[in-house]
Scaffold this motif. Structure first.
Motif, short mmCIF file in Angstrom:
data_model
loop_
_atom_site.label_atom_id
_atom_site.label_comp_id
_atom_site.label_asym_id
_atom_site.label_seq_id
_atom_site.Cartn_x
_atom_site.Cartn_y
_atom_site.Cartn_z
N GLY A 104 0.81 -1.68 0.06
CA GLY A 104 0.17 0.22 0.35
C GLY A 104 1.04 1.62 0.18
O GLY A 104 -0.41 2.29 -0.03
N ILE A 105 2.15 1.19 0.67
CA ILE A 105 3.17 1.87 0.05
C ILE A 105 3.32 2.64 -1.07
O ILE A 105 4.43 1.33 -1.83
CB ILE A 105 3.93 2.33 1.82
N LEU A 106 3.93 4.11 -1.72
CA LEU A 106 4.25 3.99 -2.73
C LEU A 106 5.75 5.23 -2.46
O LEU A 106 5.70 5.64 -1.78
CB LEU A 106 3.24 4.53 -4.12
N PHE A 107 6.52 3.97 -3.12
CA PHE A 107 7.86 4.56 -2.17
C PHE A 107 8.58 5.58 -3.37
O PHE A 107 9.03 4.69 -4.53
CB PHE A 107 8.91 3.82 -1.42
N LYS A 108 9.06 6.47 -2.76
CA LYS A 108 10.09 7.22 -3.60
C LYS A 108 11.56 6.84 -3.54
O LYS A 108 12.33 7.19 -2.31
CB LYS A 108 9.34 8.69 -3.36
N ASP A 109 11.85 6.67 -4.76
CA ASP A 109 13.11 5.81 -4.57
C ASP A 109 14.47 7.25 -4.99
O ASP A 109 14.39 7.45 -6.21
CB ASP A 109 13.14 4.30 -5.13
N ALA A 144 18.32 7.83 7.87
CA ALA A 144 19.86 7.80 7.12
C ALA A 144 19.86 9.05 6.06
O ALA A 144 20.74 9.23 5.50
CB ALA A 144 19.90 5.93 6.25
N ARG A 145 18.85 8.48 4.87
CA ARG A 145 19.00 9.51 3.80
C ARG A 145 19.75 10.93 4.00
O ARG A 145 19.98 12.10 3.25
CB ARG A 145 18.36 9.56 2.75
N GLY A 146 19.00 11.71 5.12
CA GLY A 146 19.61 12.68 5.58
C GLY A 146 20.85 13.02 6.11
O GLY A 146 21.68 14.10 5.73
N LEU A 181 5.41 7.55 11.41
CA LEU A 181 5.32 7.87 10.41
C LEU A 181 4.71 6.84 9.81
O LEU A 181 3.94 6.60 9.93
CB LEU A 181 6.78 7.60 9.76
N GLU A 182 4.60 6.68 8.17
CA GLU A 182 3.44 6.69 6.43
C GLU A 182 3.84 4.92 7.09
O GLU A 182 2.49 4.49 7.21
CB GLU A 182 4.54 6.67 6.10
N TYR A 183 4.46 4.30 7.38
CA TYR A 183 5.03 3.08 8.01
C TYR A 183 5.61 2.51 8.67
O TYR A 183 6.43 1.06 9.11
CB TYR A 183 4.91 1.97 6.49
N GLY A 184 4.89 3.58 10.57
CA GLY A 184 4.85 2.51 11.49
C GLY A 184 5.40 3.57 12.36
O GLY A 184 5.23 4.67 12.19
N ASP A 206 16.10 13.77 2.92
CA ASP A 206 15.30 13.23 1.52
C ASP A 206 13.67 13.69 1.46
O ASP A 206 13.28 14.63 0.21
CB ASP A 206 15.67 12.20 1.46
N VAL A 207 12.86 12.82 1.81
CA VAL A 207 11.23 13.26 1.94
C VAL A 207 10.84 13.28 2.95
O VAL A 207 11.00 13.54 4.22
CB VAL A 207 10.97 11.45 1.96
N LEU A 208 9.65 14.91 3.08
CA LEU A 208 9.13 15.35 3.83
C LEU A 208 7.58 14.60 3.27
O LEU A 208 6.96 14.54 2.69
CB LEU A 208 8.55 16.80 3.84
N ALA A 209 7.10 13.19 4.40
CA ALA A 209 5.79 12.74 4.66
C ALA A 209 4.81 13.52 5.07
O ALA A 209 4.56 13.86 4.73
CB ALA A 209 6.34 11.25 4.67
N THR A 210 4.91 12.80 6.09
CA THR A 210 3.46 13.15 7.22
C THR A 210 4.19 14.18 8.18
O THR A 210 3.43 14.52 8.86
CB THR A 210 2.97 11.64 8.04
N GLU A 236 8.88 16.70 -1.25
CA GLU A 236 7.90 16.94 0.18
C GLU A 236 6.55 15.67 -0.27
O GLU A 236 5.90 16.21 -2.10
CB GLU A 236 7.30 18.38 -0.16
N LEU A 237 5.99 15.10 0.18
CA LEU A 237 5.01 14.54 -0.05
C LEU A 237 3.79 15.25 -0.36
O LEU A 237 3.21 15.19 0.77
CB LEU A 237 4.35 13.19 0.18
N ASP A 238 2.69 16.35 -0.78
CA ASP A 238 1.90 16.84 -0.10
C ASP A 238 1.34 16.40 0.00
O ASP A 238 0.50 16.96 1.01
CB ASP A 238 1.60 18.47 -1.23
N1 LIG Z 1 6.32 7.19 0.35
C1 LIG Z 1 7.35 7.39 1.49
N2 LIG Z 1 8.40 7.03 -0.26
C2 LIG Z 1 9.81 7.26 0.21
N3 LIG Z 1 10.08 8.15 1.45
C3 LIG Z 1 9.32 8.02 2.37
N4 LIG Z 1 9.07 7.66 3.84
C4 LIG Z 1 7.93 8.26 3.90
N5 LIG Z 1 7.26 7.80 3.62
C5 LIG Z 1 7.81 7.81 2.44
#
Ligand SMILES: Nc1ncnc2[nH]cnc12
Ligand SMILES: O=P(O)(O)OC[C@H]1O[C@H](OP(=O)(O)OP(=O)(O)O)[C@H](O)[C@@H]1O
Length: 259
Positions: A104-109, A144-146, A181-184, A206-210, A236-238
């Motif tokens: 269910g999570i669309l991960f931004k790689d 880690a990605r920061g 966070l989005e997944y835990g 790297d990412v701003l999600a929730t 940023e995931l608006d």
């Molecule tokens: N969808 C997502 N993709 C990459 N990193 C995340 N961190 C939280 N949600 C993410």
């Protein structure tokens, strides 16, 4: 005597000491200082030549890189003058990976951005340009990605770097914050002595999600005595409305996804 002097001038650099060994008296008779000046001039020429060779090699390296196919700007489809973060998206340097790390999570790689020198360079340059006006004293990178963006950004801004790490990784006295966070859920920590009272801090990830991670980072920075001058993200995931968790702070994000 003059002939001897001319002869000495023509010997290769490595042979100069041998000539001096063979004809010490003659050389001293000719003119010791002149001989030394000749050696000096030969050495100077040698250094100049080696610098020229190095410069030529470096130019060649740059030419090959620009002409090659390894960078974001290097393919014929890409025009450096037209670079924009939107193009970076269009070129799919941020890759969508469905169902990672959970269904269910669309991960931004972002790894394709990292692999590409020109794209990475542009990201760091843009982060630097946009965060410079915040006049920060220190950069805090979130594991880690920061870390990947935070450390080079700190160098560009000419300030120090502080790692904000996940639970159990920092060795010294720590402040601890839990977050969702989005997944835990997760826990971050910072060294108690990493920020001086009143220092202006830029938090990088790297990412701003929730916004859960970044908000926890901001709480840690403030508890450590710092002032959050701003937060900087590549993505940023608006639609996850992370900004709402960071309402009091300036936010820089280079790429924004509406959905
Ligand atoms: N969808 C997502 N993709 C990459 N990193 C995340 N961190 C939280 N949600 C993410
Ligand atoms: O805004 P949020 O909903 O809090 O999500 C953003 C965070 O999620 C990702 O990290 P993750 O926890 O996956 O760790 P990693 O960087 O170690 O992979 C990302 O790097 C951010 O730190």
């Amino acid at each position: 005597m003059e002939a001897l002097s001319v002869h000495i001038c023509r010997v290769p650099l490595f042979a100069v000491p041998k000539v001096y060994d063979a004809f010490p008296l003659a050389v001293e008779c000719v003119e010791r200082t002149r001989f030394m000046r000749t050696c000096g001039s030969i050495i100077y020429q040698g250094v100049q030549n080696s610098l020229k060779i190095r410069q030529a090699q470096h130019n060649n390296h740059l030419r090959n890189r620009k002409g090659g196919k390894r960078g974001f700007f290097n393919s014929k489809r890409r025009d450096p003058a037209q670079f924009s973060m939107e193009k970076l998206l269009a070129e799919a340097l941020v890759r969508d990976v469905p169902d990672f790390p959970k269904p269910g999570i669309l991960f931004k790689d972002i790894t394709p951005v990292l692999q590409d020198y020109d794209a990475l360079r542009q990201v760091i340059d843009k982060m630097t340009e946009q965060s410079r006006p915040l006049k920060v004293d220190v950069v805090v990178g979130i594991e880690a990605r920061g870390f990947i963006f935070g450390a080079p950004l700190a160098l560009e801004l000419e300030v120090g770097f502080v790692p904000l790490r996940k639970l159990g990784k920092l060795p010294y006295n720590r402040l601890v914050e839990e977050y969702a966070l989005e997944y835990g859920t997760n826990t971050v920590e910072i060294h108690t002595d990493s920020i001086k009272p009143g220092q202006r801090v830029l938090i990088v990830d790297d990412v701003l999600a929730t916004g859960g991670t970044a908000a926890a980072a901001a709480r840690l920075v403030e508890r450590a005595g710092g002032q959050v001058a701003g937060l900087c993200f590549l993505i940023e995931l608006d639609f996850l409305e992370g900004r709402k968790a960071l309402e009091n702070y300036p936010i820089i994000s280079l790429i924004r996804y509406q959905e």
